[in-house]
Design an enzyme around this catalytic site. Structure first.
Site, short mmCIF file in Angstrom:
data_model
loop_
_atom_site.label_atom_id
_atom_site.label_comp_id
_atom_site.label_asym_id
_atom_site.label_seq_id
_atom_site.Cartn_x
_atom_site.Cartn_y
_atom_site.Cartn_z
N ARG A 175 0.84 -1.20 0.00
CA ARG A 175 0.00 0.00 0.00
C ARG A 175 0.88 1.25 0.00
O ARG A 175 0.58 2.23 -0.70
CB ARG A 175 -0.94 0.01 1.21
CG ARG A 175 -2.02 -1.05 1.15
CD ARG A 175 -2.97 -0.94 2.33
NE ARG A 175 -3.80 0.26 2.24
CZ ARG A 175 -4.60 0.69 3.22
NH1 ARG A 175 -4.64 0.02 4.37
NH2 ARG A 175 -5.33 1.77 3.06
N CYS A 233 -1.15 5.76 9.24
CA CYS A 233 -1.51 4.48 8.63
C CYS A 233 -2.66 4.74 7.68
O CYS A 233 -2.68 5.75 6.98
CB CYS A 233 -1.87 3.46 9.71
SG CYS A 233 -3.25 3.96 10.76
#
Length: 278
Positions: A175, A233
């Site tokens: 990611r 995050c």
């Protein structure tokens, strides 16, 4: 106070004269609520706290898990018996992300005596700890928020920190690199951020790696005690576990609560891809 507590240490403290308040924060991203699992079996004396409804505000422009409404959070903590002069231990059922979010929120809100059960429910059961389906009788606490005890970052501050200090991206490497993005609008990372997946903070049994190992891991990323460090995050949950791991390693860190879910929602913000910071 150490940020974590082992299952054996917790068992001893629960048997003492002034046991800590126990909070069960089981949660699965995209999964069903954790309350049914709590009702099926939890640590004796533990109260259930809902991450989506009580440890975060409604999803929106500020991200998927923004800071909770102060009145909602305060009411939840008081209902669970949280008071200024009583220690708190939080746990979840898996990676420690949800428990770390509760730990971080309580610490940010001014409670000084909060720890995470290292390894969560699995560690408790492995140590021979019992579970119960009986919910404890409410003993309301006197918790009062005093926000700001731990540092936070907004989007602009996170971008600036990535340029002058160390901004860690706690998501999975793919990611960060922009190879996949299963949730948010855009794939990639904040320019200048360094990839530091939370999965590398734990051992095979789900407990945190020893402090010395964590310190070495973060030092290799430039995150040392005298550096200015921040973490983000996807939505501010797994990053809390990174802040916890950094605390165990002796490295203070700020949390960008909005994280990638907030950053990527604004088309004007820059996005970097690939494996190199920046």
């Amino acid at each position: 106070m150490n940020a974590i507590i082992s299952a054996s240490e917790l068992a001893s403290e629960l048997a003492g004269g002034t046991p800590p308040v126990l909070l069960d924060v089981r949660y699965q991203l995209g999964g069903p609520p954790g309350r049914p699992e709590y009702e099926a079996g939890h640590l004796p004396g533990a109260f259930y706290v809902d991450l989506e409804g009580e440890l975060a505000g409604p999803a929106g422009a500020a991200g998927r898990h923004p800071l909770p409404d102060p009145e909602v959070f305060t009411a939840a903590m008081r209902a669970a018996g949280v008071s200024k002069d009583r220690e708190v231990v939080v746990y979840d059922g898996a990676q420690g992300w949800a428990a770390a979010r509760a730990w971080w929120l309580l610490r940010w809100a001014g409670h000084e005596a909060v720890r995470v059960l290292d390894g969560g429910l699995a560690a408790w059961r492995a140590a021979g700890g019992e579970l119960t389906g009986e919910e404890p009788a409410p003993e309301p606490g006197d918790f009062t928020m005093a926000p700001g005890a731990l540092p936070v970052l907004n989007a602009d501050e996170a971008a600036a920190l990535a340029r002058r200090g160390v901004l860690l991206d706690a998501r999975a490497g793919e990611r960060y690199r922009g190879e996949v993005e299963p949730i948010d609008r855009v794939a990639g990372h904040i320019p200048g951020a360094r990839s530091a997946p939370t999965t590398e903070n734990v051992t095979a049994d789900g407990t945190l790696r020893p402090a010395a190992e964590l310190a070495a891991r973060f030092a290799a990323l430039g995150a040392v005690p005298d550096a200015e460090v921040g973490v983000y995050c996807g939505s501010g949950v797994s990053a809390a576990q990174q802040v916890l791991a950094l605390a165990v390693a002796g490295v203070p860190a700020a949390l960008y609560v909005g994280s990638w879910s907030e950053w990527s929602s604004d088309p004007s913000r820059p996005v970097a891809t690939g494996s190199d910071a920046g």
